[in-house]
Design a protein around this motif. Sequence first.
Motif, short mmCIF file in Angstrom:
data_model
loop_
_atom_site.label_atom_id
_atom_site.label_comp_id
_atom_site.label_asym_id
_atom_site.label_seq_id
_atom_site.Cartn_x
_atom_site.Cartn_y
_atom_site.Cartn_z
N ARG A 87 0.84 -1.21 0.00
CA ARG A 87 0.00 0.00 0.00
C ARG A 87 0.86 1.25 0.00
NH1 ARG A 87 -2.98 -2.96 3.75
NH2 ARG A 87 -2.13 -1.72 5.45
N ARG B 286 -8.11 -1.65 2.06
CA ARG B 286 -7.70 -2.50 3.19
C ARG B 286 -8.83 -3.40 3.53
NH1 ARG B 286 -5.31 0.49 8.30
NH2 ARG B 286 -5.97 2.29 7.20
N LEU C 15 -6.84 3.94 -0.62
CA LEU C 15 -6.03 2.90 0.02
C LEU C 15 -6.66 2.40 1.31
CD1 LEU C 15 -2.45 4.30 -0.64
CD2 LEU C 15 -3.56 2.33 -1.71
#
Length: 77
Positions: A44, A77, A73
């Motif tokens: 990431r 997750r 981002l």
Amino acid sequence: MSATIHNHTTLGKLGALVFARQTPIMDAERHDTLVNRFRAWRERRAVAAELHRLSDRCLADIGLTRQGIDEMLRAAR
């Protein structure tokens, strides 16, 4: 001449110290999860760095803004 070892472990007391510190199976599974989470975090971060290097025009072409990079981002997750 041969030596007879009366201790059942090959390394004796040293072996008992070394092998007592081995990771149990449950800890090894948790460790694997931590390693995977760390790898995902690094990926990431690499993606974020790459996207932040792009110009505003390139980001607009793919439908992102600089503020939207972090939001995207977090959602991934």
